[in-house]
Motif scaffolding. Structure first.
Motif, PDB file in Angstrom:
ATOM      1  N   PRO A  51      32.705  86.534  58.559  1.00 58.85           N
ATOM      2  CA  PRO A  51      32.484  85.091  58.698  1.00 58.85           C
ATOM      3  C   PRO A  51      33.715  84.257  58.298  1.00 58.85           C
ATOM      4  O   PRO A  51      34.003  83.251  58.921  1.00 58.85           O
ATOM      5  N   ARG A  52      34.452  84.724  57.335  1.00 62.61           N
ATOM      6  CA  ARG A  52      35.609  83.930  56.878  1.00 62.61           C
ATOM      7  C   ARG A  52      36.879  84.214  57.682  1.00 62.61           C
ATOM      8  O   ARG A  52      37.659  83.327  57.976  1.00 62.61           O
ATOM      9  N   GLN A  53      37.087  85.526  57.993  1.00 62.36           N
ATOM     10  CA  GLN A  53      38.398  85.919  58.542  1.00 62.36           C
ATOM     11  C   GLN A  53      38.445  86.010  60.062  1.00 62.36           C
ATOM     12  O   GLN A  53      39.504  85.913  60.650  1.00 62.36           O
ATOM     13  N   GLY A  54      37.309  86.275  60.689  1.00 67.18           N
ATOM     14  CA  GLY A  54      37.303  86.392  62.145  1.00 67.18           C
ATOM     15  C   GLY A  54      37.047  87.819  62.592  1.00 67.18           C
ATOM     16  O   GLY A  54      36.230  88.529  62.000  1.00 67.18           O
ATOM     17  N   TYR A  55      37.793  88.234  63.630  1.00 69.81           N
ATOM     18  CA  TYR A  55      37.517  89.540  64.252  1.00 69.81           C
ATOM     19  C   TYR A  55      38.672  90.520  64.034  1.00 69.81           C
ATOM     20  O   TYR A  55      39.835  90.126  63.956  1.00 69.81           O
ATOM     21  N   ILE A  56      38.297  91.826  64.007  1.00 66.90           N
ATOM     22  CA  ILE A  56      39.336  92.864  63.960  1.00 66.90           C
ATOM     23  C   ILE A  56      38.863  94.058  64.799  1.00 66.90           C
ATOM     24  O   ILE A  56      37.671  94.393  64.797  1.00 66.90           O
ATOM     25  N   LEU A  57      39.809  94.646  65.554  1.00 57.89           N
ATOM     26  CA  LEU A  57      39.476  95.825  66.374  1.00 57.89           C
ATOM     27  C   LEU A  57      39.648  97.073  65.524  1.00 57.89           C
ATOM     28  O   LEU A  57      40.744  97.397  65.090  1.00 57.89           O
ATOM     29  N   LYS A  58      38.549  97.788  65.314  1.00 63.09           N
ATOM     30  CA  LYS A  58      38.604  99.001  64.481  1.00 63.09           C
ATOM     31  C   LYS A  58      38.897 100.239  65.315  1.00 63.09           C
ATOM     32  O   LYS A  58      39.667 101.101  64.924  1.00 63.09           O
ATOM     33  N   SER A  59      38.247 100.346  66.461  1.00 60.53           N
ATOM     34  CA  SER A  59      38.529 101.503  67.334  1.00 60.53           C
ATOM     35  C   SER A  59      38.095 101.207  68.763  1.00 60.53           C
ATOM     36  O   SER A  59      37.239 100.349  69.000  1.00 60.53           O
ATOM     37  N   ALA A  60      38.723 101.940  69.682  1.00 61.39           N
ATOM     38  CA  ALA A  60      38.400 101.795  71.104  1.00 61.39           C
ATOM     39  C   ALA A  60      37.552 102.998  71.518  1.00 61.39           C
ATOM     40  O   ALA A  60      37.649 104.064  70.914  1.00 61.39           O
ATOM     41  N   PRO A  61      36.715 102.858  72.555  1.00 63.42           N
ATOM     42  CA  PRO A  61      35.861 103.977  72.949  1.00 63.42           C
ATOM     43  C   PRO A  61      36.647 105.055  73.686  1.00 63.42           C
ATOM     44  O   PRO A  61      37.715 104.766  74.232  1.00 63.42           O
ATOM     45  N   ASP A  62      36.116 106.259  73.706  1.00 56.94           N
ATOM     46  CA  ASP A  62      36.754 107.327  74.473  1.00 56.94           C
ATOM     47  C   ASP A  62      36.268 107.229  75.922  1.00 56.94           C
ATOM     48  O   ASP A  62      35.469 108.033  76.395  1.00 56.94           O
ATOM     49  N   LYS A  63      36.720 106.192  76.588  1.00 57.35           N
ATOM     50  CA  LYS A  63      36.347 105.992  78.000  1.00 57.35           C
ATOM     51  C   LYS A  63      37.617 105.665  78.758  1.00 57.35           C
ATOM     52  O   LYS A  63      38.550 105.103  78.180  1.00 57.35           O
ATOM     53  N   LEU A  64      37.616 105.951  80.051  1.00 56.40           N
ATOM     54  CA  LEU A  64      38.829 105.716  80.844  1.00 56.40           C
ATOM     55  C   LEU A  64      38.859 104.268  81.354  1.00 56.40           C
ATOM     56  O   LEU A  64      39.055 104.021  82.543  1.00 56.40           O
TER      57      LEU A  64
END
Ligand code: BTN
Length: 320
Positions: A51-64
């Motif tokens: 809620p305070r900091q926003g968004y972060i990408l932790k991991s991407a899916p194993d999809k092409l």
């Protein structure tokens, strides 16, 4: 596409990025961003929200996924346009339709699974979901139809080299279009074309690779990169390297012809100079694999000393 832009943004940012910043930079409402992030999560992206900091990408899916394949991809022709499917009958058919519709050369179609994946000579290609790479590339080479079989050799060289550098395994090319590890099949190629009398309109090169497939999922005599390298392979990374390798070899034929491809093919094939049993669809021929002719056909010296050439068929055994 909004989702691609958001992913690019999240990747480029060092740590959390606020919804407000994304909204300003991409000129989108906060609601539109939230909706896209939900869609990305459904695709398998792990995006954490604070809620305070926003968004972060932790991991991407194993999809092409196209945005994954295109991320940092430096090619001139291959994979500039990508059509991705969760499930198709065959990526060959999709590519053929796209080619007729006039898409750019180098367009890739790929799928997580195929319900009617096909191989050479009417065989089927087993396509377990999310385990392999099932893809077709559209090419528009200025070649006569008789030259097209050499593109199959080029495909084998390009994919062989990409697998070797990505997975650190030794791959062998078996004429005309199989990649083997330790004598077992890991990949195959299918080349189909649309042509007029003396000019190719387009070629579709399909490749199927057993990447993280388990042995029970595969036909007898096949193996996978995971089984052989004892590592789970990142399919996106491998596919990117294949596109880079393809791009390199494909552009070379227009400046240097097919000579370098043929030479590379020979260095990756342990079959030449050895005794083989060859089935040409009608009978089995025994002899020595001597080399490739100018069309990429296999030259065989039979047991009775006759030198013959074959453009299609199967090497069923390689002995001494
Ligand atoms: C072979 O070894 O006989 C060729 C196999 C080619 C399989 C690939 S998977 C992607 C593309 N779509 C298909 O239906 N076939 C090719």
């Amino acid at each position: 596409m909004t989702q691609n832009k958001i992913i690019e943004f999240l990747r480029a940012s060092d740590g959390y990025i606020s919804g407000e910043v994304i909204s300003r930079q991409l000129n989108l409402s906060r609601a539109a961003i939230w909706k896209s992030i939900e869609e990305l999560r459904r695709d398998g992206y792990d995006i954490e929200a604070s809620p305070r900091q926003g968004y972060i990408l932790k991991s991407a899916p194993d999809k092409l996924l196209p945005q994954e394949i295109k991320d940092g991809l430096k090619t001139n022709i291959m994979g500039k346009e990508i059509h991705y499917f969760d499930e198709v009958e065959s990526t060959m058919d999709v590519a053929f339709r796209l080619a007729i519709d006039g898409v750019a050369e180098g367009t890739l179609t790929c799928a997580e699974t195929q319900t009617k994946g096909r191989g050479r000579m009417g065989r089927t290609w087993s396509s377990p979901k999310g385990k392999g790479i099932y893809a077709s590339l559209i090419l528009r080479p200025k070649l006569s139809p008789t030259q097209v079989s050499k593109l199959t050799l080029l495909s084998a060289v390009a994919v062989c080299e990409a697998i070797q550098s990505t997975c650190e395994v030794k791959v062998d090319i078996k004429w005309p279009n199989d990649l083997l590890i330790g004598g077992k099949k890991i990949a195959g190629f299918l080349t189909e074309l649309s042509a007029e009398m003396d000019q190719v309109k387009f070629v579709v090169v399909g490749f199927g690779i057993n990447v993280n497939t388990t042995l029970p999922q595969l036909p007898a005599g096949s193996t996978s990169l995971k089984v052989e390298s004892k590592k789970t392979i990142l399919r996106v990374e491998l596919l990117k390297n294949i596109l880079i390798s393809f791009d390199h070899w494909y552009q070379r034929i227009f400046t240097e012809g097919f000579e370098p491809v043929m030479a590379a093919w020979k260095t990756h094939s342990s079959m030449l100079g050895r005794n083989i049993a060859f089935n040409d669809g009608q009978k089995t021929i025994e002899g020595m694999a001597m080399g490739l002719d100018e069309y990429g056909g296999l030259i065989i010296r039979t047991r009775n000393g006759e030198v013959i050439k074959r453009m299609s068929g199967d090497v069923i055994e390689v002995t001494t």
